[in-house]
Design an enzyme around this catalytic site. Structure first.
Site, PDB file in Angstrom:
ATOM      1  N   GLY A  34     -13.051  -3.055  -0.368  1.00 13.98           N
ATOM      2  CA  GLY A  34     -14.651  -2.444  -0.446  1.00 13.98           C
ATOM      3  C   GLY A  34     -14.697  -0.899  -1.772  1.00 13.98           C
ATOM      4  O   GLY A  34     -15.845  -1.095  -2.722  1.00 13.98           O
ATOM      5  N   LYS A  71     -19.689 -15.233  -1.147  1.00 18.36           N
ATOM      6  CA  LYS A  71     -21.334 -14.752  -0.968  1.00 18.36           C
ATOM      7  C   LYS A  71     -21.751 -14.183  -2.302  1.00 18.36           C
ATOM      8  O   LYS A  71     -21.257 -13.540  -2.905  1.00 18.36           O
ATOM      9  CB  LYS A  71     -22.034 -13.758   0.421  1.00 18.36           C
ATOM     10  CG  LYS A  71     -21.251 -14.930   1.740  1.00 18.36           C
ATOM     11  CD  LYS A  71     -21.805 -14.042   2.673  1.00 18.36           C
ATOM     12  CE  LYS A  71     -22.130 -14.645   4.498  1.00 18.36           C
ATOM     13  NZ  LYS A  71     -22.823 -13.973   4.435  1.00 18.36           N
ATOM     14  N   GLY A 129      -8.873  -6.789  -2.249  1.00 15.07           N
ATOM     15  CA  GLY A 129      -8.669  -7.881  -1.126  1.00 15.07           C
ATOM     16  C   GLY A 129      -7.602  -9.293  -0.922  1.00 15.07           C
ATOM     17  O   GLY A 129      -7.071  -9.072  -2.081  1.00 15.07           O
ATOM     18  N   ARG A 151       0.385  -1.334   0.359  1.00 11.89           N
ATOM     19  CA  ARG A 151       0.019   0.079  -0.362  1.00 11.89           C
ATOM     20  C   ARG A 151       0.824   1.284  -0.193  1.00 11.89           C
ATOM     21  O   ARG A 151       0.605   2.236  -0.231  1.00 11.89           O
ATOM     22  CB  ARG A 151      -0.844   0.395   0.732  1.00 11.89           C
ATOM     23  CG  ARG A 151      -2.056  -0.761   1.135  1.00 11.89           C
ATOM     24  CD  ARG A 151      -3.111  -0.537   2.182  1.00 11.89           C
ATOM     25  NE  ARG A 151      -4.237  -1.114   1.679  1.00 11.89           N
ATOM     26  CZ  ARG A 151      -5.774  -1.714   2.883  1.00 11.89           C
ATOM     27  NH1 ARG A 151      -5.181  -1.835   3.414  1.00 11.89           N
ATOM     28  NH2 ARG A 151      -6.416  -2.703   1.757  1.00 11.89           N
TER      29      ARG A 151
END
Ligand code: AMP
Length: 413
Positions: free
Chosen positions: A388, A212, A365, A51
């Site tokens: 996100g 999911k 992610g 990062r």
């Protein structure tokens, strides 16, 4: 085998927002919001500095232009008060090494001490502020706090793509008080996740996985009129398979998403979009490392067994689906890749994506981690730094941190 690495084609400006290279930075105090939310071990050592490295282009550019560079970030969740476990001091040290120059660390992000440090800065100097989240006002997007942050700078640059989906003082509030532009990382994220994905070179194949359906529904709906093929693996595949009237043993199924899954599959089919689901899987009773595993056809998963990875026939099927692709978007692992026994499918797909003669974009992610573990990071066109935030952009949603930046059409700088 990267054939289209770097900038493979001229990317259209999709931002419409002011960008760092449109500002005259010489002698200016430039507040750069970065995402230095790095993982630390129990000795507070940084275990992955990607990062920090991803925003170096922006920082080095500002230094080279003669700006007085003020860096700010959050790290973890210190719950609105100082906590040494979440200090940015280790980041200051690492930055110093990566930039090969002094980084002055300010023990707070607001207050007279910071003002004093900033007043003493010379062109090209770098100051890193302590964790923004030591103040509860940061996450509340508090106006007074935003004003204080803005008070030490002439320009605001947002390069924290990973935090762009949050309306906080240092991503949104501050833009009320300063001309606000995107940094190079922010621009690149938007150019790929929005520019390329919204206007892909076709055939365009989207590979979706992860736990999911509910987490990826928005992406599927947004891509509906843009993709040529949709490949679904991971836990989410079993809600689709169940929705088609099949038994899936004890595999992960989101009962409340069954109807939605079936509607989406039918919509894609009606639109002539090919839809791929696993034809075989690696199954086990549980996730224990030494647990017995078997490979079975998807329609033959016995009761008491869970599908935890895609099988070899599925790897072949999915890899073939990628063969003529010109653009590939991948978000979500094909199985529980954190456990060795269920990681092969994900790594095989990582290799297939890397080998494709296509522009390849990986959503952040877990998938970024999987690609890294598969050793193919450098063979992909673009890997998003945001989890996100990248999902929200792929869902076609506006991110508050981007929306708040100064519109290029109205910029008077
Ligand atoms: P997501 O955040 O929705 O992208 O989900 C990522 C997680 O999905 C990873 O931690 C995987 O371990 C998990 N996952 C992938 N495949 C399966 C599966 N077949 N069953 C249960 N979990 C899975």
């Amino acid at each position: 085998m990267a054939k289209m690495n770097g900038n493979p084609m001229p990317i259209k400006d999709v931002l419409g927002k002011l960008s760092i290279d449109e500002l005259r930075l010489k002698g200016k105090r430039v507040f750069i919001r970065a995402d230095f939310n790095v993982p630390l071990d129990e000795h507070l050592r940084i275990t992955d500095d990607s990062r920090i490295r991803s925003t170096l282009t922006t920082i080095n550019y500002a230094i080279d232009e003669g700006a007085r560079v003020i860096l700010a970030s959050h790290l973890g969740r210190p719950k609105g008060k100082p906590d040494p476990r979440f200090s940015l001091a280790p980041v200051a040290k690492r930055l110093q090494r990566l930039l090969d120059k002094d980084v002055i660390f300010s023990p707070d992000c607001i207050g007279s001490q910071v003002e004093h440090l900033v007043a003493k800065m010379k062109d090209g100097d770098v100051v890193l502020l302590e964790n923004l989240r030591y103040h509860p006002e940061e996450e509340k997007n508090d106006e007074e706090f935003s004003k204080k942050l803005a008070g030490i700078a002439d320009y605001f640059i947002n390069d924290a793509f990973g935090a762009a989906h949050r309306a906080h003082a240092s991503t949104v509030g501050i833009t009320k008080f300063l001309p606000s532009a995107a940094g190079f990382l922010m621009k690149k994220e938007i150019e790929y996740l929005k520019g390329v994905v919204d206007n892909p070179i076709r055939p365009f194949v989207a590979i979706l996985g992860g736990a999911k359906v509910s987490g990826k529904i928005g992406v599927l709906e947004h891509l509906e009129d843009k993709v040529d093929k949709v490949v679904v693996g991971g836990g989410m595949a079993f809600t689709f398979i169940k929705a088609m009237g099949n038994e899936v043993g004890d595999s992960l199924v989101e009962t409340e998403m069954i109807e939605t899954a079936e509607r989406i599959r039918k919509n894609l089919k009606a639109a002539g979009i090919k839809f791929y689901l696993p034809v075989d899987c690696v199954i086990a009773h549980n996730l224990e490392p030494g647990a017995e595993t078997k490979i079975v056809p998807t329609l033959e998963i016995p009761k008491g067994w869970k599908a935890l990875d895609i099988g070899p026939a599925t790897v072949k099927l999915f890899s073939e689906a990628l063969e003529n692709a010109k653009t590939i978007l991948w978000n979500g692992p094909m199985g529980v890749f954190e456990v060795d026994a269920f990681s092969r499918g994900t790594y095989a797909i990582a290799n297939a994506v890397a080998d494709a003669y296509a522009l390849t974009i990986v959503g952040g992610g877990d998938t970024a981690l999987a690609v890294h573990r598969a050793g193919v990071t450098n063979a992909l066109s673009f890997i998003s730094t945001g989890g996100g935030a990248s999902l929200q952009l792929l869902e076609g949603k506006e991110l508050p941190g981007i929306a708040a930046l100064t519109d290029r059409s109205t910029a008077a700088v």
